[in-house]
Design an enzyme around this catalytic site. Structure first.
Site, PDB file in Angstrom:
ATOM      1  N   ASN A 151      -6.810 -24.596  15.936  1.00 37.79           N
ATOM      2  CA  ASN A 151      -5.661 -23.685  16.111  1.00 37.79           C
ATOM      3  C   ASN A 151      -5.974 -22.220  15.827  1.00 37.79           C
ATOM      4  O   ASN A 151      -5.316 -21.338  16.370  1.00 37.79           O
ATOM      5  CB  ASN A 151      -4.455 -24.163  15.297  1.00 37.79           C
ATOM      6  CG  ASN A 151      -4.672 -24.073  13.811  1.00 37.79           C
ATOM      7  OD1 ASN A 151      -5.764 -24.335  13.316  1.00 37.79           O
ATOM      8  ND2 ASN A 151      -3.651 -23.680  13.075  1.00 37.79           N
ATOM      9  N   GLU A 249      -8.630 -28.047   3.107  1.00 38.04           N
ATOM     10  CA  GLU A 249      -7.363 -27.335   3.338  1.00 38.04           C
ATOM     11  C   GLU A 249      -6.655 -28.009   4.499  1.00 38.04           C
ATOM     12  O   GLU A 249      -7.207 -28.090   5.596  1.00 38.04           O
ATOM     13  CB  GLU A 249      -7.631 -25.857   3.635  1.00 38.04           C
ATOM     14  CG  GLU A 249      -8.253 -25.108   2.456  1.00 38.04           C
ATOM     15  CD  GLU A 249      -7.398 -25.131   1.197  1.00 38.04           C
ATOM     16  OE1 GLU A 249      -6.150 -25.165   1.315  1.00 38.04           O
ATOM     17  OE2 GLU A 249      -7.964 -25.135   0.093  1.00 38.04           O
ATOM     18  N   CYS A 283      -0.772 -23.623  10.445  1.00 37.29           N
ATOM     19  CA  CYS A 283      -0.562 -24.477   9.260  1.00 37.29           C
ATOM     20  C   CYS A 283       0.539 -23.908   8.381  1.00 37.29           C
ATOM     21  O   CYS A 283       1.163 -24.640   7.625  1.00 37.29           O
ATOM     22  CB  CYS A 283      -1.858 -24.614   8.483  1.00 37.29           C
ATOM     23  SG  CYS A 283      -2.575 -23.032   8.037  1.00 37.29           S
ATOM     24  N   GLU A 464      -9.521 -20.121  -0.584  1.00 35.81           N
ATOM     25  CA  GLU A 464     -10.218 -19.428   0.500  1.00 35.81           C
ATOM     26  C   GLU A 464      -9.739 -17.977   0.521  1.00 35.81           C
ATOM     27  O   GLU A 464      -8.713 -17.642  -0.041  1.00 35.81           O
ATOM     28  CB  GLU A 464      -9.891 -20.084   1.838  1.00 35.81           C
ATOM     29  CG  GLU A 464     -10.332 -21.528   1.898  1.00 35.81           C
ATOM     30  CD  GLU A 464     -10.632 -21.994   3.305  1.00 35.81           C
ATOM     31  OE1 GLU A 464      -9.694 -22.454   3.977  1.00 35.81           O
ATOM     32  OE2 GLU A 464     -11.805 -21.885   3.736  1.00 35.81           O
TER      33      GLU A 464
END
Ligand code: NAD
Length: 485
Positions: A151, A249, A283, A464
């Site tokens: 994505n 993640e 997300c 991250e």
């Protein structure tokens, strides 16, 4: 159509199987975008061997020298921004404006970590005794693997690669098979920027075969994964067996709470952008609106008006504000979730139909969907849809809104729309999410700030992005030096 190979040891090589596959344009599935090697475990092994060979040399370079390569890559990405954005739109489907923003984001990430190389180091710590020096150094882990979703096909590889490389690791990147072009273009850019051969290897192929090898091979010291919870959980088990460092993640079910005092125009704008922007394939997309009952109807009216104004189409075309789903399976998954919601008693307020008229006939298009009368127990309120579908849940008050927001097993991003500072602050303290947005969209992240989820959205041991991103990719060693004698 472009024909791509794997990038292993600084060379462009075919898969050992000799097989390849094609990607197609989600806006017009008749158009092939790229041809890719169908790699397996053997190709992953070759990439691991190349990375192992290159790792000591790269680790021995100074962080500043490594940072220079990243800064140069950033410049090259900017030069190729328009061309790469077009390619991204053709393969993944998001609008050209969204794709251009994403390529720019990747360039910014490389620039950020290029600059950060000047500060890459440890800490000096006061010792209890005179004539003693106590300090830490950061050392690379060696060979690390990155597995990424489709994505954000350039931003996510970039936000893993840049800290991994500046820290002095050699890397194997396995991007998602649906949209691998940008990962290979990143390899090209880094190669041109002077990255030594073998420091970055990109292998395209089936997730289980290539990803499985990366997760289980003892030469891979750490693996950073972004993707679905199902796959992340599986890869995490493989890493745990050999006690390798893991960063997983995964998905969310991100709420936007709208309180009675909110500016409802603002709320409708934020939900439209965060729920339907990027075709809902983020997300951090807003997938649940939790709203105080007394403002439900006026809010829905405003949200519907905005959803109706969205122009669905080929992301390359002028004026289009929402592209297609990435492929047929994702589109069908989205439509199926709407059916399930209706069967469970939700009300379709607007949209949710497949679109096939005229130029849309060969793409994976749908109208953005707004579902009301959603209850917290329904699947549409608990499971990630990963498409332009917003579920609206009405509640009595702020406390109930907070309980509903926290009543799922994931926690990635969460936003609230209110003018009440106290409630906004209480929300930021009590919401179970890695990112909280107040009067802002739930999507959109600052590359200089930490990012990651809680609960089942993440393994939640390393963040991250931001300066702390290097923590995952480095080992801290403590040095004691006595010069008193
Ligand atoms: P996915 O889990 O299907 O695939 C992710 C990656 O894993 C791909 O490269 C895939 O090829 C690989 N893979 C598949 N099976 C594997 C296996 N058995 N072993 C090893 N690797 C394997 O996810 P997706 O459909 O590409 O991406 C969508 C998901 O990603 C959504 O759930 C979304 O929420 C999540 N996501 C999370 C974040 C975040 O930062 N938290 C960001 C973007 C996307």
């Amino acid at each position: 159509m472009k024909a791509y190979s794997n990038f292993i040891g600084g060379e462009w090589v075919a898969a050992r199987s000799g097989k390849h596959y094609l990607t197609s344009n989600p806006a017009d599935s008749r158009e092939a975008v790229g041809s890719y090697p169908l790699s397996g475990a053997e190709d992953a092994q070759a990439a691991i061997a190349a990375a192992k060979k290159a790792a000591p040399g790269w680790a021995a370079a100074t962080p500043v020298a490594r940072g220079r390569v990243l800064s140069k890559a950033s410049q090259l990405l900017e030069t190729r921004k328009a061309e790469l954005a077009q390619l991204l739109t053709r393969e993944e489907g998001k609008t050209l404006a969204e794709a251009t923003g994403e390529v720019q984001r990747a360039a910014d990430i490389f620039r950020f970590f290029g600059g950060l190389s000047y500060t890459h180091g440890g800490q000096t710590i006061p010792h209890d005794l005179p004539g003693n020096l106590l300090y830490t150094v950061r050392q690379p882990l060696g060979v690390v693997a990155l597995i990424t979703p489709w994505n954000f096909p350039v931003a996510i590889p970039a936000w893993k690669l840049a800290p991994a490389l500046v820290s002095g690791n050699a890397v194997i990147l396995k991007p998602a098979s649906q949209a691998p072009a940008l990962s290979l273009e990143l390899a090209r850019v880094l190669d041109e920027a002077g990255l030594p051969k073998g420091v970055l290897n990109v292998v395209i192929g089936e997730g289980r075969a290539v990803g499985g090898e990366l997760a289980t091979n003892p030469a891979v010291a750490a693996l950073s994964f972004t993707g679905s919870h199902t796959v992340g959980n599986q890869v995490y088990q493989q890493l745990a067996q050999r006690m390798a460092r893991a960063q997983m993640e995964m998905g969310g079910k991100n709420p936007t709470i709208v309180l009675a005092d909110a500016d409802l125009d603002l709320a409708a704008r934020l939900v439209t952008t965060a729920g339907f922007g990027l075709t809902g394939q983020a997300c951090t997309a807003t997938s649940r609106v939790i709203i105080e009952k007394c403002v439900l109807e006026p809010f829905l009216e405003k949200l519907v008006a905005r959803a109706q104004a969205i122009k669905v189409g080929n992301g390359l075309h002028e004026g289009v504000t929402m592209g297609p789903a990435v492929n047929q399976a994702e589109l069908e998954g989205n439509l199926n979730y709407i059916d399930i919601a209706l069967k469970e008693g939700a009300r379709l307020v607007w949209g949710g139909a497949r679109m096939t008229e005229g130029a849309l006939a060969h793409g994976w298009f749908m109208q953005p969907a707004i579902l009301a009368d959603v209850k917290p127990t329904m699947r549409i309120a608990r499971e990630e849809v990963f498409g332009p579908v917003v579920a609206v849940l009405a509640v009595e008050n702020f406390e109930e809104a907070l309980a509903v927001a926290n009543g799922v097993d994931v926690g990635l991003s969460a936003s609230i729309v209110t003018r009440d500072l106290k409630k906004a602050m209480v929300y930021s303290e009590r919401i179970e999410a890695g990112v909280v947005k107040i009067n802002q969209i739930s999507t959109g992240l600052a590359l200089q700030a930490p990012f990651g989820g809680v609960k089942k959205s993440s393994t939640d041991s390393f963040k991250e992005q931001g300066v702390g991103a290097v923590d995952f990719y480095t080992r801290v060693k403590t040095v004691y030096l006595d010069y008193s004698a």
